[in-house]
Design an enzyme around this catalytic site. Structure first.
Site, PDB file in Angstrom:
ATOM      1  N   ASN A   1     -17.765  -2.925   5.204  1.00  0.00           N
ATOM      2  CA  ASN A   1     -16.821  -2.887   4.097  1.00  0.00           C
ATOM      3  C   ASN A   1     -17.245  -3.981   3.115  1.00  0.00           C
ATOM      4  O   ASN A   1     -16.985  -5.156   3.349  1.00  0.00           O
ATOM      5  CB  ASN A   1     -15.397  -3.151   4.621  1.00  0.00           C
ATOM      6  CG  ASN A   1     -14.388  -3.289   3.485  1.00  0.00           C
ATOM      7  OD1 ASN A   1     -14.668  -2.907   2.341  1.00  0.00           O
ATOM      8  ND2 ASN A   1     -13.218  -3.837   3.784  1.00  0.00           N
TER       9      ASN A   1
ATOM     10  N   LYS B   1     -16.199  -4.558   0.181  1.00  0.00           N
ATOM     11  CA  LYS B   1     -15.122  -5.028  -0.710  1.00  0.00           C
ATOM     12  C   LYS B   1     -15.644  -5.066  -2.159  1.00  0.00           C
ATOM     13  O   LYS B   1     -16.459  -4.232  -2.533  1.00  0.00           O
ATOM     14  CB  LYS B   1     -14.602  -6.390  -0.248  1.00  0.00           C
ATOM     15  CG  LYS B   1     -14.320  -6.430   1.256  1.00  0.00           C
ATOM     16  CD  LYS B   1     -13.551  -7.636   1.659  1.00  0.00           C
ATOM     17  CE  LYS B   1     -13.510  -7.720   3.172  1.00  0.00           C
ATOM     18  NZ  LYS B   1     -12.526  -8.633   3.657  1.00  0.00           N
TER      19      LYS B   1
ATOM     20  N   HIS C   1      -6.217  -0.883   4.386  1.00  0.00           N
ATOM     21  CA  HIS C   1      -6.788  -2.218   4.613  1.00  0.00           C
ATOM     22  C   HIS C   1      -5.732  -3.277   4.273  1.00  0.00           C
ATOM     23  O   HIS C   1      -4.958  -3.107   3.322  1.00  0.00           O
ATOM     24  CB  HIS C   1      -8.041  -2.398   3.746  1.00  0.00           C
ATOM     25  CG  HIS C   1      -8.825  -3.605   4.141  1.00  0.00           C
ATOM     26  ND1 HIS C   1      -8.479  -4.874   3.724  1.00  0.00           N
ATOM     27  CD2 HIS C   1      -9.913  -3.744   4.951  1.00  0.00           C
ATOM     28  CE1 HIS C   1      -9.340  -5.747   4.258  1.00  0.00           C
ATOM     29  NE2 HIS C   1     -10.221  -5.088   4.999  1.00  0.00           N
TER      30      HIS C   1
ATOM     31  N   GLU D   1      -5.913  -5.956   2.760  1.00  0.00           N
ATOM     32  CA  GLU D   1      -5.951  -6.452   1.371  1.00  0.00           C
ATOM     33  C   GLU D   1      -5.233  -5.479   0.444  1.00  0.00           C
ATOM     34  O   GLU D   1      -4.574  -5.886  -0.514  1.00  0.00           O
ATOM     35  CB  GLU D   1      -7.415  -6.685   0.938  1.00  0.00           C
ATOM     36  CG  GLU D   1      -7.994  -7.912   1.643  1.00  0.00           C
ATOM     37  CD  GLU D   1      -9.494  -7.891   1.846  1.00  0.00           C
ATOM     38  OE1 GLU D   1     -10.200  -7.083   1.217  1.00  0.00           O
ATOM     39  OE2 GLU D   1      -9.978  -8.714   2.662  1.00  0.00           O
TER      40      GLU D   1
ATOM     41  N   GLU E   1      -7.349  -4.552  12.790  1.00  0.00           N
ATOM     42  CA  GLU E   1      -7.845  -5.760  12.123  1.00  0.00           C
ATOM     43  C   GLU E   1      -6.711  -6.783  12.021  1.00  0.00           C
ATOM     44  O   GLU E   1      -5.878  -6.699  11.108  1.00  0.00           O
ATOM     45  CB  GLU E   1      -8.313  -5.425  10.712  1.00  0.00           C
ATOM     46  CG  GLU E   1      -9.426  -4.420  10.642  1.00  0.00           C
ATOM     47  CD  GLU E   1     -10.201  -4.551   9.339  1.00  0.00           C
ATOM     48  OE1 GLU E   1     -11.379  -4.867   9.403  1.00  0.00           O
ATOM     49  OE2 GLU E   1      -9.595  -4.374   8.271  1.00  0.00           O
TER      50      GLU E   1
ATOM     51  N   GLY F   1     -11.961 -12.392   7.259  1.00  0.00           N
ATOM     52  CA  GLY F   1     -12.560 -13.307   6.285  1.00  0.00           C
ATOM     53  C   GLY F   1     -12.293 -14.774   6.576  1.00  0.00           C
ATOM     54  O   GLY F   1     -12.554 -15.633   5.747  1.00  0.00           O
TER      55      GLY F   1
ATOM     56  N   SER G   1     -13.897 -10.979  11.171  1.00  0.00           N
ATOM     57  CA  SER G   1     -14.927 -11.983  11.431  1.00  0.00           C
ATOM     58  C   SER G   1     -15.896 -11.581  12.539  1.00  0.00           C
ATOM     59  O   SER G   1     -16.315 -12.417  13.338  1.00  0.00           O
ATOM     60  CB  SER G   1     -14.279 -13.348  11.717  1.00  0.00           C
ATOM     61  OG  SER G   1     -13.550 -13.791  10.581  1.00  0.00           O
TER      62      SER G   1
HETATM   63  C1  PEP Z   1     -12.624  -6.519   6.613  1.00  0.00           C
HETATM   64  O1  PEP Z   1     -12.461  -6.826   5.454  1.00  0.00           O
HETATM   65  O2  PEP Z   1     -12.315  -5.401   7.000  1.00  0.00           O
HETATM   66  C2  PEP Z   1     -13.185  -7.535   7.514  1.00  0.00           C
HETATM   67  C3  PEP Z   1     -13.121  -7.322   8.790  1.00  0.00           C
HETATM   68  O3  PEP Z   1     -13.746  -8.662   6.926  1.00  0.00           O
HETATM   69  P1  PEP Z   1     -14.554  -9.843   7.687  1.00  0.00           P
HETATM   70  O4  PEP Z   1     -15.527  -9.195   8.604  1.00  0.00           O
HETATM   71  O5  PEP Z   1     -15.201 -10.602   6.593  1.00  0.00           O
HETATM   72  O6  PEP Z   1     -13.528 -10.630   8.439  1.00  0.00           O
END
Ligand code: PEP
Length: 265
Positions: A10, A12, A104, A106, A176, A182, A222
């Protein structure tokens, strides 16, 4: 149950068309001659979909290139019309998009997407035969208050409202935890496995054991080359949704390789 793991990048709001091309050239050269018992998916920003499609599906594209699936990061719940800034599912189909990330954290937190909106988008995606990567997850405050189960149960039940058994078979769930996205903080493999088992049990209540056993549930938050193998060794974790660590070809590839190290090939 042998579920094929799915590793999805992803990106973003990173990686314009030229950065997409650079990434792909490097990633494909590293991938050359290798195959993994997993699906590989890339979700670029909308404006880079054309470049991704061009590179992956041009005549002369390698088998490695053609095996990579394309995802969008969002779609509209509407078909067409006065929705400034939105992109419809039929527009995505023109770019050979297979998957669409929906729900998601976000989108939920920054753009106010509710479970009802996410549900409408899931239905719209399925009308166009796109496969939703349906994201769910709790905040740290919700986890610490002991609300993990209620939060996940509500997101699943409302997000999947009126989704048929047939459509459910085409959905990938991404668990998630918001506090791990992040932040560099990964859920321990035990925390992740427990949450994944819970998600699978809620899906079993709604759709039956057989469907629940087949549904792929990705972990996101992460994920890095160093923790991919341990997370993917958990029985209910079927791949990863990766943000930051998928912006770099070598690191994305190592996540896939390490994540597949415990899988039967
Ligand atoms: C995400 O945005 O779905 C995500 C898991 O980001 P990161 O791997 O940077 O934590």
């Amino acid at each position: 149950m042998n579920r094929k793991p799915i590793f999805a990048a992803n990106w973003k709001m990173n990686m314009g068309a030229s950065a997409t091309e650079d990434f792909l050239k490097s990633f494909l050269s590293k991938l050359l001659g290798q195959s993994f018992p997993a699906e590989i998916v890339i979700a670029p920003p909308f404006v880079s979909l054309a470049k991704l499609t061009e590179v992956l599906h041009s005549s002369g594209a390698s088998n490695e290139a053609q095996s990579i699936q394309i995802a969008a990061q969002n779609c509209s719940e509407h078909d067409a019309g006065a929705y400034t800034g939105e992109v419809s599912v039929l527009m995505l189909r023109e770019f050979l998009v297979h998957y669409v990330i929906l729900g998601h954290s976000e989108r939920r937190a920054i753009y106010g997407e509710t479970d009802a909106v996410i549900n409408a988008k899931i239905h719209k995606a399925r009308e166009a035969n796109l496969k939703p990567i349906f994201c769910i997850g709790e905040t740290l405050a919700q986890r610490e208050a002991g609300h993990l189960e209620t939060v996940l149960r509500t997101q699943i039940t409302e997000g999947l409202n009126n989704v048929s058994d047939k459509d459910m078979a085409e959905i990938v769930v991404a668990y998630e935890p918001v506090w791990a996205i992040g932040t560099g903080v990964t859920a321990s493999s035990q925390q992740a496995q427990d949450a994944h088992a819970l998600v699978r049990s809620v899906i079993a209540e709604l759709y039956g054991q057989d469907t629940a056993a087949k549904i792929r549930i990705q972990y996101g938050g992460s994920v890095k080359p160093a923790n991919a193998a341990e997370l993917m060794a958990c029985p209910d974790i079927d791949g990863a949704l990766i943000g930051g660590a998928a912006l770099e070809p070598q690191s994305f590839l190592e996540i896939i390789r390490n994540g597949c190290s415990n899988q039967p090939s």
